[in-house]
Write a protein that holds these residues in place. Sequence first.
Motif, PDB file in Angstrom:
ATOM      1  N   ILE A  50      -1.944  -8.077   6.340  1.00  0.00           N
ATOM      2  CA  ILE A  50      -2.472  -7.220   5.277  1.00  0.00           C
ATOM      3  C   ILE A  50      -3.052  -8.113   4.199  1.00  0.00           C
ATOM      4  O   ILE A  50      -2.542  -9.205   3.938  1.00  0.00           O
ATOM      5  CB  ILE A  50      -1.373  -6.286   4.718  1.00  0.00           C
ATOM      6  CG1 ILE A  50      -1.985  -5.189   3.842  1.00  0.00           C
ATOM      7  CG2 ILE A  50      -0.277  -7.065   4.014  1.00  0.00           C
ATOM      8  CD1 ILE A  50      -0.994  -4.063   3.504  1.00  0.00           C
ATOM      9  N   ARG A  51      -4.135  -7.656   3.595  1.00  0.00           N
ATOM     10  CA  ARG A  51      -4.851  -8.454   2.603  1.00  0.00           C
ATOM     11  C   ARG A  51      -5.097  -7.622   1.353  1.00  0.00           C
ATOM     12  O   ARG A  51      -4.985  -6.391   1.376  1.00  0.00           O
ATOM     13  CB  ARG A  51      -6.184  -8.950   3.178  1.00  0.00           C
ATOM     14  CG  ARG A  51      -7.004  -7.794   3.722  1.00  0.00           C
ATOM     15  CD  ARG A  51      -8.332  -8.186   4.293  1.00  0.00           C
ATOM     16  NE  ARG A  51      -8.308  -8.975   5.503  1.00  0.00           N
ATOM     17  CZ  ARG A  51      -7.961  -8.557   6.715  1.00  0.00           C
ATOM     18  NH1 ARG A  51      -7.528  -7.304   6.876  1.00  0.00           N
ATOM     19  NH2 ARG A  51      -8.031  -9.329   7.756  1.00  0.00           N
ATOM     20  N   TRP A  52      -5.411  -8.313   0.270  1.00  0.00           N
ATOM     21  CA  TRP A  52      -5.731  -7.623  -0.972  1.00  0.00           C
ATOM     22  C   TRP A  52      -6.775  -6.528  -0.721  1.00  0.00           C
ATOM     23  O   TRP A  52      -7.783  -6.754  -0.072  1.00  0.00           O
ATOM     24  CB  TRP A  52      -6.269  -8.626  -2.006  1.00  0.00           C
ATOM     25  CG  TRP A  52      -6.907  -7.965  -3.191  1.00  0.00           C
ATOM     26  CD1 TRP A  52      -6.378  -7.009  -3.991  1.00  0.00           C
ATOM     27  CD2 TRP A  52      -8.227  -8.214  -3.695  1.00  0.00           C
ATOM     28  NE1 TRP A  52      -7.261  -6.643  -4.975  1.00  0.00           N
ATOM     29  CE2 TRP A  52      -8.409  -7.370  -4.819  1.00  0.00           C
ATOM     30  CE3 TRP A  52      -9.259  -9.069  -3.317  1.00  0.00           C
ATOM     31  CZ2 TRP A  52      -9.596  -7.373  -5.565  1.00  0.00           C
ATOM     32  CZ3 TRP A  52     -10.435  -9.073  -4.061  1.00  0.00           C
ATOM     33  CH2 TRP A  52     -10.594  -8.228  -5.174  1.00  0.00           C
ATOM     34  N   GLY A  53      -6.481  -5.339  -1.241  1.00  0.00           N
ATOM     35  CA  GLY A  53      -7.418  -4.225  -1.157  1.00  0.00           C
ATOM     36  C   GLY A  53      -7.267  -3.348   0.063  1.00  0.00           C
ATOM     37  O   GLY A  53      -7.891  -2.277   0.133  1.00  0.00           O
ATOM     38  N   ASP A  54      -6.457  -3.740   1.031  1.00  0.00           N
ATOM     39  CA  ASP A  54      -6.284  -2.882   2.207  1.00  0.00           C
ATOM     40  C   ASP A  54      -5.640  -1.556   1.792  1.00  0.00           C
ATOM     41  O   ASP A  54      -4.651  -1.534   1.050  1.00  0.00           O
ATOM     42  CB  ASP A  54      -5.403  -3.568   3.248  1.00  0.00           C
ATOM     43  CG  ASP A  54      -6.167  -4.608   4.060  1.00  0.00           C
ATOM     44  OD1 ASP A  54      -7.408  -4.635   3.974  1.00  0.00           O
ATOM     45  OD2 ASP A  54      -5.523  -5.398   4.776  1.00  0.00           O
ATOM     46  N   PRO A  55      -6.170  -0.430   2.270  1.00  0.00           N
ATOM     47  CA  PRO A  55      -5.644   0.888   1.866  1.00  0.00           C
ATOM     48  C   PRO A  55      -4.280   1.158   2.482  1.00  0.00           C
ATOM     49  O   PRO A  55      -4.077   0.971   3.679  1.00  0.00           O
ATOM     50  CB  PRO A  55      -6.696   1.863   2.393  1.00  0.00           C
ATOM     51  CG  PRO A  55      -7.368   1.130   3.518  1.00  0.00           C
ATOM     52  CD  PRO A  55      -7.343  -0.321   3.158  1.00  0.00           C
ATOM     53  N   LEU A  56      -3.342   1.620   1.655  1.00  0.00           N
ATOM     54  CA  LEU A  56      -1.972   1.855   2.100  1.00  0.00           C
ATOM     55  C   LEU A  56      -1.701   3.303   2.481  1.00  0.00           C
ATOM     56  O   LEU A  56      -0.771   3.578   3.239  1.00  0.00           O
ATOM     57  CB  LEU A  56      -0.989   1.444   1.002  1.00  0.00           C
ATOM     58  CG  LEU A  56      -0.969  -0.037   0.635  1.00  0.00           C
ATOM     59  CD1 LEU A  56      -0.068  -0.262  -0.568  1.00  0.00           C
ATOM     60  CD2 LEU A  56      -0.503  -0.872   1.811  1.00  0.00           C
ATOM     61  N   GLN A 105      -4.071   0.710  -2.949  1.00  0.00           N
ATOM     62  CA  GLN A 105      -4.364  -0.394  -2.052  1.00  0.00           C
ATOM     63  C   GLN A 105      -3.365  -1.532  -2.262  1.00  0.00           C
ATOM     64  O   GLN A 105      -2.653  -1.582  -3.271  1.00  0.00           O
ATOM     65  CB  GLN A 105      -5.792  -0.913  -2.312  1.00  0.00           C
ATOM     66  CG  GLN A 105      -6.878   0.111  -2.034  1.00  0.00           C
ATOM     67  CD  GLN A 105      -8.225  -0.293  -2.629  1.00  0.00           C
ATOM     68  OE1 GLN A 105      -8.294  -1.114  -3.552  1.00  0.00           O
ATOM     69  NE2 GLN A 105      -9.296   0.290  -2.109  1.00  0.00           N
ATOM     70  N   PHE A 106      -3.333  -2.446  -1.302  1.00  0.00           N
ATOM     71  CA  PHE A 106      -2.476  -3.619  -1.401  1.00  0.00           C
ATOM     72  C   PHE A 106      -2.899  -4.458  -2.603  1.00  0.00           C
ATOM     73  O   PHE A 106      -4.091  -4.688  -2.828  1.00  0.00           O
ATOM     74  CB  PHE A 106      -2.595  -4.436  -0.115  1.00  0.00           C
ATOM     75  CG  PHE A 106      -1.569  -5.530   0.035  1.00  0.00           C
ATOM     76  CD1 PHE A 106      -0.223  -5.228   0.163  1.00  0.00           C
ATOM     77  CD2 PHE A 106      -1.955  -6.856   0.067  1.00  0.00           C
ATOM     78  CE1 PHE A 106       0.719  -6.232   0.336  1.00  0.00           C
ATOM     79  CE2 PHE A 106      -1.025  -7.868   0.238  1.00  0.00           C
ATOM     80  CZ  PHE A 106       0.318  -7.559   0.365  1.00  0.00           C
ATOM     81  N   ARG A 149      -1.139   2.390   7.963  1.00  0.00           N
ATOM     82  CA  ARG A 149      -1.703   3.177   6.859  1.00  0.00           C
ATOM     83  C   ARG A 149      -1.083   4.570   6.855  1.00  0.00           C
ATOM     84  O   ARG A 149      -0.984   5.231   7.887  1.00  0.00           O
ATOM     85  CB  ARG A 149      -3.213   3.273   7.032  1.00  0.00           C
ATOM     86  CG  ARG A 149      -3.949   3.961   5.899  1.00  0.00           C
ATOM     87  CD  ARG A 149      -5.445   3.802   6.118  1.00  0.00           C
ATOM     88  NE  ARG A 149      -6.249   4.443   5.086  1.00  0.00           N
ATOM     89  CZ  ARG A 149      -7.574   4.303   4.991  1.00  0.00           C
ATOM     90  NH1 ARG A 149      -8.222   3.546   5.865  1.00  0.00           N
ATOM     91  NH2 ARG A 149      -8.245   4.912   4.018  1.00  0.00           N
ATOM     92  N   GLY A 150      -0.626   5.001   5.687  1.00  0.00           N
ATOM     93  CA  GLY A 150      -0.067   6.339   5.548  1.00  0.00           C
ATOM     94  C   GLY A 150       1.358   6.491   6.029  1.00  0.00           C
ATOM     95  O   GLY A 150       1.850   7.624   6.135  1.00  0.00           O
ATOM     96  N   ALA A 151       2.055   5.390   6.299  1.00  0.00           N
ATOM     97  CA  ALA A 151       3.432   5.481   6.788  1.00  0.00           C
ATOM     98  C   ALA A 151       4.364   6.017   5.715  1.00  0.00           C
ATOM     99  O   ALA A 151       4.104   5.895   4.507  1.00  0.00           O
ATOM    100  CB  ALA A 151       3.908   4.112   7.265  1.00  0.00           C
TER     101      ALA A 151
END
Length: 684
Positions: free
Chosen positions: A132-138, A158-159, A231-233
């Motif tokens: 996972i990287r900065w800005g990845d949607p959670l 986001q992350f 995503r969305g967990a």
Amino acid sequence: MALIDLPLLMKDAARGKRSAVTCALKCASQCAFGPCNHSDNPTFRDIASSALSRRAVLGGGTGALAIALGGTQGALAAPGNGKGNGNGNGNGGKSGALAPNGSKLRFEAIAPVEYTADDFTVAEGFDWHPIIRWGDPLFDDAPDFDWNAQSAEAQRLQFGYNNDYTEIQEIPGTNGKRAVMFVNHEYTNENIMFPPETDADDAIEIGMAAHGLTVVELERKNKNFPYSYVRGAALNRRIHLDDEFQLTGPAAGSDLLKTVDDPEGRTVLGTLGNCAGGLTPWGTLLSGEENFHGYFRSAATSEAEQRYGFADRATARGWESKHERFDATTEGYENEINRFGYIVEVDPFDPTSTPRKHTSLGRFKHEGANVIVAENGKVVAYSGDDERFDYLYKFVSRDTYVEGDRAHNMTLLENGDLFVAKFTGNSPASEIDGSGELPEDGAFDGSGEWLPLVLDGESAVPGFTLEEVLVHTRLAADAVGPTKMDRCEDVEPSLHSRRVYVACTNNSNRGVGDYAAADEVNPRTENRDGHIVEIDEQGDQTSTAFAWNLLLVAGDPAQGDQTYFSGFPVEQVSPISCPDNLAFDSVGNLWISTDGAPSGIGYNDGLFRVTLGGEARGRVEQFLSVPRDGETCGPIIRDEDRTAFVSVQHPGEDGEWGAQLSYFPDYDGQGPKPTVVQVLPQRG
């Protein structure tokens, strides 16, 4: 025009560790203004005569701390000369150098990587994978990251930025295919995050949203495949600067913690400067609030304010220009600065839970906190104050651990006793000359004692109330005379040997001018490369007496540095500089991640394994190297699966928009993104 205009003083502020930009943004260039500790606590030179009389406690000579770990120790190969990048023909850690203590994670050490290389380099036979990287949607409703269309609303979903401490726990009942990961987001660098035309107010709000903490679920096909985030967990969570935290312990409700927004002094919004942390035996996560002083403007007229590095000047990010609580000169917010600097506890398995700040562990620039259950059932937490000439602490719980009673165990850090360490060497002061050369007895070693700050639930410091000890902990510690250290960062107790390891990252002011001179536990003047202290508690973890030695004195022997690796031949070790975070593998080997090697030995930071026992004790092997300007954080070692994890923080820190110095991890020509990475054997 840059979004953050760093004054010349800040740009030139680095003193032998990080880049000046990192200094300015991570710790408000505290080194440029001198150490906060002006106490006259004794150094070893003052107490050398008493040191010799204590040899009997340790057994004398070089036997102060005998190490005898089981396992395979002999016939180890010298470090490899190749620069393994994971693209070779190795067979996934099943061959290569014989791993110490029978570890399944076998590899040949890589050669150090020059500091200008924008590569993530791993040992031959391994690959690296971004998790996972900065800005990845959670979340399902979170937008995908867009460099040119950032917003605070998007970033909250986001992350976050600059991932530091990282922990992964398998989710029960998923056969190892699902896990939950916890991550700190320590600080931001707006000048490489945003286009220069970004509105300054928007940059403040986005930057604030990029701080805090993340909980995110992971999944994998099986242990031979890398994790990916979900995503969305259900357990996914972002903890922000406007989320409520509960204060616990004796200082909760103190007048020292009350503000106009919180007249009860029991609820704080957010957490700041989150650096390292620790996993508790009951499955919660601890996060250390470190360089919180750089986010506040303060009158800085009191001794307490000055002792923590506060100043009456504009901060780098200017949050105080939009949010009154970051301006402690504003009436009603004078105490806001006292509400940061604690150990935070988070339950990653309950997204609705309220994080807590534990005042019982004291207030200072916590690198993190790590817990072990003592032989008598009490919980002991170790923590370093990450600033030059500050101290090492431990907390002992009032109550005892109860196996299986998670609700009870989650209260154990709320009440207990607090101690600070005083080290004594067993060599004459004349033999510690600041060069790092070993004394005549062949080891840096000695004894120590834990000086009480809180004992039996009461203040043990004359002139300080219990609340004052826990809120103005640095001042209370000054009063009892502990040892000034070379920046205690991560402090990790081994669950195998029960010994405690302290990463002292460096101290360029050691022995300079009127600053404290070199001593046996901090044996080098202008300590550029740092060292590792090994502690053996006498009796059990709650003891007030301990023995200690230096496991290693870091540097690059090939460059002529005066180093020490517990007697292991220096020509057979990987060069290492600025130890920061520590971890252990399943068989008890120590792993070290570094922060500052580029300005120390001139190589990129990395992750290293250290053998702790047998004839190979002190052998250092480099497993991986991170990209230029990056710091290696949050190491997790799962050697039984031949895999490891690191958080790569601030890659390309010295760049700027339009002239980026790193494009890790995507190498798409846009810019760098702090990222959590997994390394595992190549398949096929």
